[in-house]
Design a protein around this motif. Structure first.
Motif, PDB file in Angstrom:
ATOM      1  N   GLU A 160       0.823  -1.216   0.000  1.00  0.00           N
ATOM      2  CA  GLU A 160       0.000   0.000   0.000  1.00  0.00           C
ATOM      3  C   GLU A 160       0.855   1.263   0.000  1.00  0.00           C
ATOM      4  OE1 GLU A 160      -2.323  -0.524   3.508  1.00  0.00           O
ATOM      5  OE2 GLU A 160      -3.388  -2.257   2.703  1.00  0.00           O
ATOM      6  N   GLY A 161       2.070   1.151   0.505  1.00  0.00           N
ATOM      7  CA  GLY A 161       2.978   2.298   0.543  1.00  0.00           C
ATOM      8  C   GLY A 161       3.997   2.192  -0.567  1.00  0.00           C
ATOM      9  N   LYS A 162       4.371   3.322  -1.107  1.00  0.00           N
ATOM     10  CA  LYS A 162       5.362   3.352  -2.187  1.00  0.00           C
ATOM     11  C   LYS A 162       6.630   4.017  -1.651  1.00  0.00           C
ATOM     12  CE  LYS A 162       1.927   3.527  -5.816  1.00  0.00           C
ATOM     13  NZ  LYS A 162       1.413   4.251  -6.974  1.00  0.00           N
ATOM     14  N   PRO A 163       7.618   3.201  -1.292  1.00  0.00           N
ATOM     15  CA  PRO A 163       8.828   3.783  -0.711  1.00  0.00           C
ATOM     16  C   PRO A 163       9.668   4.511  -1.756  1.00  0.00           C
ATOM     17  CG  PRO A 163       9.125   1.440  -1.052  1.00  0.00           C
ATOM     18  CD  PRO A 163       7.683   1.753  -1.388  1.00  0.00           C
ATOM     19  N   SER A 164      10.294   5.591  -1.308  1.00  0.00           N
ATOM     20  CA  SER A 164      11.234   6.292  -2.176  1.00  0.00           C
ATOM     21  C   SER A 164      12.481   5.421  -2.310  1.00  0.00           C
ATOM     22  CB  SER A 164      11.608   7.640  -1.560  1.00  0.00           C
ATOM     23  OG  SER A 164      12.340   7.424  -0.361  1.00  0.00           O
ATOM     24  N   LEU A 165      13.349   5.792  -3.221  1.00  0.00           N
ATOM     25  CA  LEU A 165      14.606   5.062  -3.387  1.00  0.00           C
ATOM     26  C   LEU A 165      15.409   5.121  -2.087  1.00  0.00           C
ATOM     27  CD1 LEU A 165      16.617   3.504  -5.081  1.00  0.00           C
ATOM     28  CD2 LEU A 165      17.452   5.682  -5.982  1.00  0.00           C
ATOM     29  N   GLU A 166      15.415   6.278  -1.458  1.00  0.00           N
ATOM     30  CA  GLU A 166      16.141   6.435  -0.189  1.00  0.00           C
ATOM     31  C   GLU A 166      15.592   5.491   0.879  1.00  0.00           C
ATOM     32  OE1 GLU A 166      17.103   9.874   3.153  1.00  0.00           O
ATOM     33  OE2 GLU A 166      16.212  10.452   1.246  1.00  0.00           O
ATOM     34  N   THR A 167      14.270   5.396   0.985  1.00  0.00           N
ATOM     35  CA  THR A 167      13.656   4.500   1.958  1.00  0.00           C
ATOM     36  C   THR A 167      13.973   3.054   1.637  1.00  0.00           C
ATOM     37  OG1 THR A 167      11.874   6.054   2.441  1.00  0.00           O
ATOM     38  CG2 THR A 167      11.445   3.737   2.942  1.00  0.00           C
ATOM     39  N   LEU A 168      13.945   2.701   0.362  1.00  0.00           N
ATOM     40  CA  LEU A 168      14.267   1.334  -0.050  1.00  0.00           C
ATOM     41  C   LEU A 168      15.707   0.982   0.325  1.00  0.00           C
ATOM     42  CD1 LEU A 168      13.011  -1.108  -1.384  1.00  0.00           C
ATOM     43  CD2 LEU A 168      13.693  -0.191  -3.588  1.00  0.00           C
ATOM     44  N   VAL A 169      16.622   1.913   0.129  1.00  0.00           N
ATOM     45  CA  VAL A 169      18.018   1.694   0.517  1.00  0.00           C
ATOM     46  C   VAL A 169      18.119   1.548   2.036  1.00  0.00           C
ATOM     47  CG1 VAL A 169      20.321   2.763   0.613  1.00  0.00           C
ATOM     48  CG2 VAL A 169      19.002   2.817  -1.519  1.00  0.00           C
ATOM     49  N   ASP A 170      17.396   2.389   2.779  1.00  0.00           N
ATOM     50  CA  ASP A 170      17.394   2.283   4.246  1.00  0.00           C
ATOM     51  C   ASP A 170      16.893   0.916   4.702  1.00  0.00           C
ATOM     52  OD1 ASP A 170      18.327   4.889   4.480  1.00  0.00           O
ATOM     53  OD2 ASP A 170      16.349   5.747   4.930  1.00  0.00           O
ATOM     54  N   ILE A 171      15.830   0.435   4.076  1.00  0.00           N
ATOM     55  CA  ILE A 171      15.278  -0.876   4.437  1.00  0.00           C
ATOM     56  C   ILE A 171      16.280  -1.984   4.113  1.00  0.00           C
ATOM     57  CG2 ILE A 171      13.483  -2.574   3.861  1.00  0.00           C
ATOM     58  CD1 ILE A 171      11.541  -0.164   3.548  1.00  0.00           C
ATOM     59  N   ALA A 172      16.871  -1.914   2.929  1.00  0.00           N
ATOM     60  CA  ALA A 172      17.856  -2.922   2.537  1.00  0.00           C
ATOM     61  C   ALA A 172      19.030  -2.933   3.520  1.00  0.00           C
ATOM     62  CB  ALA A 172      18.349  -2.667   1.111  1.00  0.00           C
ATOM     63  N   ASN A 173      19.520  -1.757   3.874  1.00  0.00           N
ATOM     64  CA  ASN A 173      20.634  -1.671   4.826  1.00  0.00           C
ATOM     65  C   ASN A 173      20.235  -2.219   6.193  1.00  0.00           C
ATOM     66  OD1 ASN A 173      22.404  -0.567   2.970  1.00  0.00           O
ATOM     67  ND2 ASN A 173      21.939   1.539   3.538  1.00  0.00           N
ATOM     68  N   ALA A 174      19.020  -1.902   6.628  1.00  0.00           N
ATOM     69  CA  ALA A 174      18.545  -2.378   7.930  1.00  0.00           C
ATOM     70  C   ALA A 174      18.418  -3.898   7.953  1.00  0.00           C
ATOM     71  CB  ALA A 174      17.210  -1.725   8.266  1.00  0.00           C
ATOM     72  N   LEU A 175      18.095  -4.471   6.809  1.00  0.00           N
ATOM     73  CA  LEU A 175      17.953  -5.930   6.713  1.00  0.00           C
ATOM     74  C   LEU A 175      19.265  -6.617   6.358  1.00  0.00           C
ATOM     75  CD1 LEU A 175      14.531  -6.107   4.815  1.00  0.00           C
ATOM     76  CD2 LEU A 175      14.955  -6.688   7.228  1.00  0.00           C
ATOM     77  N   GLY A 176      20.272  -5.829   5.972  1.00  0.00           N
ATOM     78  CA  GLY A 176      21.556  -6.407   5.591  1.00  0.00           C
ATOM     79  C   GLY A 176      21.514  -7.128   4.260  1.00  0.00           C
ATOM     80  N   VAL A 177      20.669  -6.631   3.353  1.00  0.00           N
ATOM     81  CA  VAL A 177      20.550  -7.224   2.021  1.00  0.00           C
ATOM     82  C   VAL A 177      20.754  -6.130   0.981  1.00  0.00           C
ATOM     83  CG1 VAL A 177      18.967  -9.032   2.801  1.00  0.00           C
ATOM     84  CG2 VAL A 177      18.030  -6.886   1.924  1.00  0.00           C
ATOM     85  N   THR A 178      20.826  -6.527  -0.286  1.00  0.00           N
ATOM     86  CA  THR A 178      20.967  -5.541  -1.354  1.00  0.00           C
ATOM     87  C   THR A 178      19.598  -5.099  -1.843  1.00  0.00           C
ATOM     88  OG1 THR A 178      20.996  -7.213  -3.094  1.00  0.00           O
ATOM     89  CG2 THR A 178      23.132  -6.603  -2.124  1.00  0.00           C
ATOM     90  N   VAL A 179      19.565  -3.924  -2.431  1.00  0.00           N
ATOM     91  CA  VAL A 179      18.317  -3.432  -3.018  1.00  0.00           C
ATOM     92  C   VAL A 179      17.871  -4.361  -4.140  1.00  0.00           C
ATOM     93  CG1 VAL A 179      17.247  -1.535  -4.296  1.00  0.00           C
ATOM     94  CG2 VAL A 179      18.738  -1.034  -2.357  1.00  0.00           C
ATOM     95  N   ASP A 180      18.841  -4.883  -4.935  1.00  0.00           N
ATOM     96  CA  ASP A 180      18.445  -5.778  -6.039  1.00  0.00           C
ATOM     97  C   ASP A 180      17.741  -7.018  -5.513  1.00  0.00           C
ATOM     98  OD1 ASP A 180      21.074  -4.795  -5.928  1.00  0.00           O
ATOM     99  OD2 ASP A 180      21.779  -6.087  -7.505  1.00  0.00           O
ATOM    100  N   SER A 181      18.162  -7.512  -4.357  1.00  0.00           N
ATOM    101  CA  SER A 181      17.490  -8.706  -3.842  1.00  0.00           C
ATOM    102  C   SER A 181      16.047  -8.397  -3.460  1.00  0.00           C
ATOM    103  CB  SER A 181      18.248  -9.291  -2.650  1.00  0.00           C
ATOM    104  OG  SER A 181      18.139  -8.458  -1.518  1.00  0.00           O
ATOM    105  N   LEU A 182      15.796  -7.167  -3.017  1.00  0.00           N
ATOM    106  CA  LEU A 182      14.416  -6.783  -2.691  1.00  0.00           C
ATOM    107  C   LEU A 182      13.587  -6.565  -3.952  1.00  0.00           C
ATOM    108  CD1 LEU A 182      14.999  -4.280   0.263  1.00  0.00           C
ATOM    109  CD2 LEU A 182      14.392  -6.709   0.383  1.00  0.00           C
ATOM    110  N   LEU A 183      14.245  -6.152  -5.028  1.00  0.00           N
ATOM    111  CA  LEU A 183      13.545  -5.862  -6.285  1.00  0.00           C
ATOM    112  C   LEU A 183      13.503  -7.045  -7.243  1.00  0.00           C
ATOM    113  CD1 LEU A 183      14.941  -2.298  -7.007  1.00  0.00           C
ATOM    114  CD2 LEU A 183      12.654  -2.890  -6.184  1.00  0.00           C
ATOM    115  N   TYR A 184      14.108  -8.153  -6.877  1.00  0.00           N
ATOM    116  CA  TYR A 184      14.236  -9.300  -7.779  1.00  0.00           C
ATOM    117  C   TYR A 184      12.906  -9.711  -8.399  1.00  0.00           C
ATOM    118  CZ  TYR A 184      15.133 -13.926  -9.574  1.00  0.00           C
ATOM    119  OH  TYR A 184      15.204 -15.011 -10.403  1.00  0.00           O
TER     120      TYR A 184
END
Length: 111
Positions: free
Chosen positions: A42-66
């Motif tokens: 329901e929420g559309k994260p900005s690129l910055e938020t997506l990077v923050d989430i990836a960093n918090a999870l210890g994963v890459t942004v590409d893995s979240l976008l796969y």
């Protein structure tokens, strides 16, 4: 961008790491409600938020976008097919000729 697939990937990763929504929200400096909205698509994260989430999870942004990469490939194919099926035979022959020429020149240039 399929935000439902993105949210599911984020949620799956969070749960796999046994993190609560509260903990992920804290790590990203975002609200619990916003993280929940993202996970539900329901929420559309900005690129910055997506990077923050990836960093918090210890994963890459590409893995979240796969999943989105694969979903977008499929949606393009569906769109092309939908357009082509609406053409008459003459239009379909024209498109076939264009595609064959593209493939021919693409193959030559990649040898």
């Amino acid at each position: 961008m399929n935000y439902v697939l993105l949210g599911k990937r984020i949620r799956d990763e969070r749960l796999m790491q046994r993190l609560t929504l509260e903990k992920l929200a804290e790590r990203t400096d975002k609200s619990i409600n916003f993280i929940g909205q993202i996970e539900r698509g329901e929420g559309k994260p900005s690129l910055e938020t997506l990077v923050d989430i990836a960093n918090a999870l210890g994963v890459t942004v590409d893995s979240l976008l796969y999943d989105n990469i694969n979903a977008n490939d499929n949606s393009i194919s569906k769109e092309v097919l939908s357009l082509i099926t609406s053409f008459d035979d003459r239009g379909k022959r024209f498109i076939l000729d264009v595609v064959k020429r593209y493939k021919y020149f693409h193959d030559i240039n990649n040898q």
